[in-house]
Design a protein around this motif. Sequence first.
Motif, PDB file in Angstrom:
ATOM      1  N   MET A 129       0.839  -1.202   0.000  1.00  0.00           N
ATOM      2  CA  MET A 129       0.000   0.000   0.000  1.00  0.00           C
ATOM      3  C   MET A 129       0.875   1.253   0.000  1.00  0.00           C
ATOM      4  O   MET A 129       0.594   2.209  -0.731  1.00  0.00           O
ATOM      5  N   VAL A 130       1.944   1.263   0.776  1.00  0.00           N
ATOM      6  CA  VAL A 130       2.857   2.412   0.779  1.00  0.00           C
ATOM      7  C   VAL A 130       3.460   2.588  -0.611  1.00  0.00           C
ATOM      8  O   VAL A 130       3.568   3.703  -1.117  1.00  0.00           O
ATOM      9  N   LYS A 131       3.814   1.479  -1.254  1.00  0.00           N
ATOM     10  CA  LYS A 131       4.356   1.554  -2.615  1.00  0.00           C
ATOM     11  C   LYS A 131       3.325   2.112  -3.589  1.00  0.00           C
ATOM     12  O   LYS A 131       3.669   2.861  -4.504  1.00  0.00           O
ATOM     13  N   GLU A 132       2.059   1.756  -3.389  1.00  0.00           N
ATOM     14  CA  GLU A 132       0.983   2.295  -4.235  1.00  0.00           C
ATOM     15  C   GLU A 132       0.883   3.811  -4.059  1.00  0.00           C
ATOM     16  O   GLU A 132       0.717   4.544  -5.033  1.00  0.00           O
ATOM     17  N   TRP A 133       0.976   4.283  -2.808  1.00  0.00           N
ATOM     18  CA  TRP A 133       0.941   5.729  -2.558  1.00  0.00           C
ATOM     19  C   TRP A 133       2.114   6.412  -3.247  1.00  0.00           C
ATOM     20  O   TRP A 133       1.948   7.440  -3.890  1.00  0.00           O
ATOM     21  N   GLU A 134       3.293   5.832  -3.059  1.00  0.00           N
ATOM     22  CA  GLU A 134       4.500   6.455  -3.585  1.00  0.00           C
ATOM     23  C   GLU A 134       4.567   6.406  -5.107  1.00  0.00           C
ATOM     24  O   GLU A 134       5.193   7.263  -5.721  1.00  0.00           O
ATOM     25  N   SER A 135       3.927   5.433  -5.715  1.00  0.00           N
ATOM     26  CA  SER A 135       3.942   5.336  -7.178  1.00  0.00           C
ATOM     27  C   SER A 135       2.795   6.130  -7.808  1.00  0.00           C
ATOM     28  O   SER A 135       2.616   6.095  -9.021  1.00  0.00           O
ATOM     29  N   LYS A 136       2.020   6.795  -6.973  1.00  0.00           N
ATOM     30  CA  LYS A 136       0.933   7.678  -7.421  1.00  0.00           C
ATOM     31  C   LYS A 136      -0.266   6.931  -7.984  1.00  0.00           C
ATOM     32  O   LYS A 136      -1.076   7.506  -8.692  1.00  0.00           O
ATOM     33  N   ARG A 137      -0.378   5.645  -7.679  1.00  0.00           N
ATOM     34  CA  ARG A 137      -1.521   4.888  -8.183  1.00  0.00           C
ATOM     35  C   ARG A 137      -2.709   4.937  -7.240  1.00  0.00           C
ATOM     36  O   ARG A 137      -3.852   4.771  -7.667  1.00  0.00           O
ATOM     37  N   VAL A 138      -2.463   5.129  -5.938  1.00  0.00           N
ATOM     38  CA  VAL A 138      -3.532   5.140  -4.944  1.00  0.00           C
ATOM     39  C   VAL A 138      -3.335   6.339  -4.028  1.00  0.00           C
ATOM     40  O   VAL A 138      -2.208   6.662  -3.658  1.00  0.00           O
ATOM     41  N   LYS A 139      -4.423   6.973  -3.673  1.00  0.00           N
ATOM     42  CA  LYS A 139      -4.379   8.120  -2.770  1.00  0.00           C
ATOM     43  C   LYS A 139      -4.741   7.661  -1.352  1.00  0.00           C
ATOM     44  O   LYS A 139      -5.744   6.981  -1.162  1.00  0.00           O
ATOM     45  N   PRO A 140      -3.927   8.026  -0.356  1.00  0.00           N
ATOM     46  CA  PRO A 140      -4.276   7.679   1.030  1.00  0.00           C
ATOM     47  C   PRO A 140      -5.554   8.400   1.455  1.00  0.00           C
ATOM     48  O   PRO A 140      -5.872   9.471   0.939  1.00  0.00           O
ATOM     49  N   SER A 141      -6.263   7.810   2.409  1.00  0.00           N
ATOM     50  CA  SER A 141      -7.455   8.457   2.944  1.00  0.00           C
ATOM     51  C   SER A 141      -7.045   9.696   3.726  1.00  0.00           C
ATOM     52  O   SER A 141      -5.873   9.872   4.082  1.00  0.00           O
ATOM     53  N   SER A 142      -8.004  10.537   4.041  1.00  0.00           N
ATOM     54  CA  SER A 142      -7.697  11.742   4.818  1.00  0.00           C
ATOM     55  C   SER A 142      -7.157  11.378   6.198  1.00  0.00           C
ATOM     56  O   SER A 142      -6.268  12.056   6.723  1.00  0.00           O
ATOM     57  N   THR A 143      -7.651  10.301   6.780  1.00  0.00           N
ATOM     58  CA  THR A 143      -7.162   9.849   8.079  1.00  0.00           C
ATOM     59  C   THR A 143      -5.718   9.375   7.978  1.00  0.00           C
ATOM     60  O   THR A 143      -4.891   9.688   8.834  1.00  0.00           O
ATOM     61  N   GLU A 144      -5.412   8.630   6.926  1.00  0.00           N
ATOM     62  CA  GLU A 144      -4.039   8.168   6.722  1.00  0.00           C
ATOM     63  C   GLU A 144      -3.099   9.352   6.496  1.00  0.00           C
ATOM     64  O   GLU A 144      -1.970   9.353   6.977  1.00  0.00           O
ATOM     65  N   LEU A 145      -3.585  10.366   5.792  1.00  0.00           N
ATOM     66  CA  LEU A 145      -2.775  11.569   5.579  1.00  0.00           C
ATOM     67  C   LEU A 145      -2.473  12.272   6.903  1.00  0.00           C
ATOM     68  O   LEU A 145      -1.356  12.730   7.138  1.00  0.00           O
ATOM     69  N   LYS A 146      -3.485  12.336   7.782  1.00  0.00           N
ATOM     70  CA  LYS A 146      -3.282  12.956   9.094  1.00  0.00           C
ATOM     71  C   LYS A 146      -2.226  12.206   9.885  1.00  0.00           C
ATOM     72  O   LYS A 146      -1.334  12.807  10.475  1.00  0.00           O
ATOM     73  N   LEU A 147      -2.339  10.884   9.913  1.00  0.00           N
ATOM     74  CA  LEU A 147      -1.374  10.079  10.651  1.00  0.00           C
ATOM     75  C   LEU A 147       0.017  10.228  10.048  1.00  0.00           C
ATOM     76  O   LEU A 147       1.008  10.347  10.764  1.00  0.00           O
ATOM     77  N   MET A 148       0.086  10.262   8.722  1.00  0.00           N
ATOM     78  CA  MET A 148       1.357  10.428   8.027  1.00  0.00           C
ATOM     79  C   MET A 148       2.025  11.747   8.446  1.00  0.00           C
ATOM     80  O   MET A 148       3.220  11.788   8.731  1.00  0.00           O
ATOM     81  N   ARG A 149       1.228  12.787   8.520  1.00  0.00           N
ATOM     82  CA  ARG A 149       1.775  14.093   8.900  1.00  0.00           C
ATOM     83  C   ARG A 149       2.167  14.137  10.374  1.00  0.00           C
ATOM     84  O   ARG A 149       3.130  14.817  10.741  1.00  0.00           O
ATOM     85  N   LEU A 150       1.419  13.427  11.225  1.00  0.00           N
ATOM     86  CA  LEU A 150       1.801  13.338  12.638  1.00  0.00           C
ATOM     87  C   LEU A 150       3.142  12.632  12.790  1.00  0.00           C
ATOM     88  O   LEU A 150       3.998  13.057  13.573  1.00  0.00           O
ATOM     89  N   ILE A 151       3.323  11.560  12.033  1.00  0.00           N
ATOM     90  CA  ILE A 151       4.596  10.822  12.080  1.00  0.00           C
ATOM     91  C   ILE A 151       5.724  11.697  11.541  1.00  0.00           C
ATOM     92  O   ILE A 151       6.822  11.708  12.083  1.00  0.00           O
ATOM     93  N   GLN A 152       5.440  12.438  10.491  1.00  0.00           N
ATOM     94  CA  GLN A 152       6.461  13.324   9.925  1.00  0.00           C
ATOM     95  C   GLN A 152       6.855  14.404  10.931  1.00  0.00           C
ATOM     96  O   GLN A 152       8.032  14.711  11.094  1.00  0.00           O
ATOM     97  N   ALA A 153       5.871  14.945  11.640  1.00  0.00           N
ATOM     98  CA  ALA A 153       6.151  16.003  12.613  1.00  0.00           C
ATOM     99  C   ALA A 153       6.899  15.475  13.830  1.00  0.00           C
ATOM    100  O   ALA A 153       7.680  16.189  14.441  1.00  0.00           O
ATOM    101  N   ASN A 154       6.658  14.207  14.171  1.00  0.00           N
ATOM    102  CA  ASN A 154       7.294  13.613  15.347  1.00  0.00           C
ATOM    103  C   ASN A 154       7.672  12.171  15.037  1.00  0.00           C
ATOM    104  O   ASN A 154       6.930  11.251  15.372  1.00  0.00           O
ATOM    105  N   PRO A 155       8.823  11.935  14.393  1.00  0.00           N
ATOM    106  CA  PRO A 155       9.228  10.584  14.006  1.00  0.00           C
ATOM    107  C   PRO A 155       9.295   9.595  15.176  1.00  0.00           C
ATOM    108  O   PRO A 155       9.112   8.398  14.982  1.00  0.00           O
TER     109      PRO A 155
END
Length: 96
Positions: free
Chosen positions: A62-88
């Motif tokens: 699924m991460v590879k799908e996001w990175e290859s631009k074939r699938v868009k993460p949900s808004s919730t997944e985007l929020k979690l992604m940004r939380l992880i980015q802000a605080n690894p």
Amino acid sequence: MEYKEPIAELLSSLEQIVFKNEFDTPVRTQKPGTFTEFELVRKSTGLKIDDFARAMGVSVSMVKEWESKRVKPSSTELKLMRLIQANPRLSKQLMD
């Protein structure tokens, strides 16, 4: 603007990911360049793809799908992604 407790927002987002309908299919798109940020977000955390996937609660494919631009993460997944980015360090807590 309403203040939301970061931990409460994280828990709410995690619940949405965990209890997401298993029959929901990922949204596919044909727009080029729309998802260029996802690989940059993951790399900015310093996590390998399998560790990032585990922290996000999704498969490596699924991460590879996001990175290859074939699938868009949900808004919730985007929020979690940004939380992880802000605080690894948060990713280590999510993987435990």
